[in-house]
Write an enzyme that holds these catalytic residues in place. Structure first.
Site, PDB file in Angstrom:
ATOM      1  N   ASP A 132     -11.538  -4.518  11.156  1.00 19.03           N
ATOM      2  CA  ASP A 132     -11.064  -3.252  10.759  1.00 19.03           C
ATOM      3  C   ASP A 132     -10.250  -2.991   9.742  1.00 19.03           C
ATOM      4  OD1 ASP A 132     -10.662  -0.358  11.269  1.00 19.03           O
ATOM      5  OD2 ASP A 132      -9.317  -0.858  12.913  1.00 19.03           O
ATOM      6  N   ASP A 149      -2.311  -7.574  11.415  1.00 19.81           N
ATOM      7  CA  ASP A 149      -2.235  -6.912   9.973  1.00 19.81           C
ATOM      8  C   ASP A 149      -1.376  -7.401   9.134  1.00 19.81           C
ATOM      9  OD1 ASP A 149      -3.312  -3.663   9.650  1.00 19.81           O
ATOM     10  OD2 ASP A 149      -1.609  -4.406   8.375  1.00 19.81           O
ATOM     11  N   ASP A 158      -1.572 -12.289   7.061  1.00 21.60           N
ATOM     12  CA  ASP A 158      -2.624 -12.174   6.453  1.00 21.60           C
ATOM     13  C   ASP A 158      -3.691 -12.850   7.654  1.00 21.60           C
ATOM     14  OD1 ASP A 158      -4.824 -12.230   4.033  1.00 21.60           O
ATOM     15  OD2 ASP A 158      -4.853 -14.322   4.633  1.00 21.60           O
ATOM     16  N   ALA A 159      -5.138 -12.122   7.843  1.00 19.39           N
ATOM     17  CA  ALA A 159      -5.975 -12.243   8.682  1.00 19.39           C
ATOM     18  C   ALA A 159      -6.530 -13.740   8.557  1.00 19.39           C
ATOM     19  CB  ALA A 159      -6.772 -11.312   8.779  1.00 19.39           C
ATOM     20  N   GLU A 200      -3.442   0.846  12.545  1.00 25.53           N
ATOM     21  CA  GLU A 200      -2.956   2.245  13.273  1.00 25.53           C
ATOM     22  C   GLU A 200      -3.274   2.009  14.806  1.00 25.53           C
ATOM     23  OE1 GLU A 200      -6.394   5.112  13.258  1.00 25.53           O
ATOM     24  OE2 GLU A 200      -7.137   4.065  11.519  1.00 25.53           O
ATOM     25  N   GLN A 202       0.946  -1.179   0.062  1.00 27.88           N
ATOM     26  CA  GLN A 202      -0.215   0.057  -0.002  1.00 27.88           C
ATOM     27  C   GLN A 202       0.684   1.309  -0.115  1.00 27.88           C
ATOM     28  OE1 GLN A 202      -3.667  -1.228   3.113  1.00 27.88           O
ATOM     29  NE2 GLN A 202      -1.482  -1.648   3.648  1.00 27.88           N
TER      30      GLN A 202
END
EC number: 2.5.1.79
Length: 338
Positions: free
Chosen positions: A183, A134, A165-166, A114, A59
């Site tokens: 989230d 995350d 990876d979740a 975050e 990202q």
């Protein structure tokens, strides 16, 4: 994400890549963040400075100091949260699920890099362990370094941060949880998260990892009178295929320029009244909520007639092959002003 550029009178936090242009005679320049919400609709606001930019293998990341909303975290050109009003989003995401659970001790966060979701969870006195998973270590490190408001949460011994990876982490892990929270970034075409909004993921990865009486909640994108049909309604309908009881709710978030939605799901009914929620808030949560109480949740879960009708009539089920995506992207632009 679009190019980030600014004029000489805007302070760069760490040597931002982009064009730095001199002021023209008779003009002053200002820096603006702009996000395309729909094809013919854009949302923009003025910046004091660009504090930091970076890119991970997943990202693009930026931290902007905005004039109306304070520090704002931008990922892949989409505003994730802003300092002035992020408490609306995070209190709405976290507290309804934890308060409806009889005694939440273990919580799994999908995403949440975050740290704000973990911060709100750790205010609950019953919570013994929080796992934040995350996929992007650089986002987590970035937020640890730059978001002072969550520094205490990252230092809490009850928080375990896992970079993975979740879906993979839930499937390989042996532990089950009282509450699982999604989230995640919005489902954007080509983005890393849209597969974690699918029926197969909810059915085969999430639900088996909930303890008896467990609750799942996810952010579910824009939920405004016009925008709720993008993904909110089909995420709600998808969860109805997997869980017996599903509650959709929403709140206006000024920095998002829209109403935002969340969906909570379980195989036990959600029966608490506003007064009962207030009682649990008083007993369980350290400090005072700025946004959410019993009446606020009752109002948030009473959707408008138009949105209720859409959700009642929604038949689309979110799968990898039939995914829906949120429109748009963001950028930082400069403007000349006389």
């Amino acid at each position: 994400m679009g190019d980030i550029s600014c004029s000489d009178d805007i302070v760069n936090g760490n040597g931002v890549d982009g064009k730095i242009q001199s002021s023209l005679n008779g003009y002053r320049k200002s820096c603006w963040y702009e996000e395309e919400i729909e094809e013919n609709l854009r949302w923009c606001f003025a910046l004091n400075s660009i504090l930091h930019t970076g890119a991970s293998r997943f990202q693009d990341i930026a931290l902007l100091d905005t004039k109306p909303f304070g520090k704002a975290l931008i990922i892949d050109g989409k505003l994730q949260s802003a300092e002035v009003d992020e408490f609306i989003y995070h209190e709405s995401l976290v507290h309804p699920a934890l308060l409806h659970h009889s005694s939440p001790e273990t919580v799994f966060i999908m995403g949440g890099g975050e740290g704000s979701t973990a911060r709100e969870i750790l205010r609950h006195k019953t919570v013994e362990k929080v796992v934040m998973c995350d996929i992007d270590e650089e986002v987590v490190d970035f937020c640890k370094a730059h978001l002072d408001v969550n520094r205490e949460a990252f230092c809490d011994p009850r928080l375990e941060v896992i970079i993975n990876d979740a879906r993979t982490e839930l499937e390989i892990g042996k532990e089950c949880y009282d509450v699982i929270i999604g989230d995640l970034a919005d489902p954007i075409e080509g983005g890393p998260c849209y597969k974690l909004y699918t029926k197969s993921f909810y059915e085969h990865s999430v639900k088996p990892k909930l303890n008896r009486g467990g609750i799942f909640v996810t952010q579910a994108g824009p939920a405004g009178i016009f925008s709720h049909t993008e993904v909110f309604s089909c995420i709600c309908n998808t969860l109805r295929q997997v869980f017996k009881y599903v509650v959709a709710y929403s709140a206006h978030i000024p920095s998002y320029a829209d109403t935002w939605g969340w969906v909570m799901a379980s195989d036990i009914p959600f029966t608490l009244s506003a007064d009962e929620l207030d009682s649990r808030i008083k007993q369980r949560i350290k400090g005072e909520n700025r946004y959410l109480d019993g009446k606020t949740f009752s109002s948030a879960s009473t959707l408008s007639k138009a949105v209720r009708k859409s959700l009642d009539n929604e038949t689309h089920v979110y799968t990898e092959g039939t995914a829906r995506f949120i429109y748009g992207h963001g950028s930082v632009q400069k403007q000349n002003q006389a």
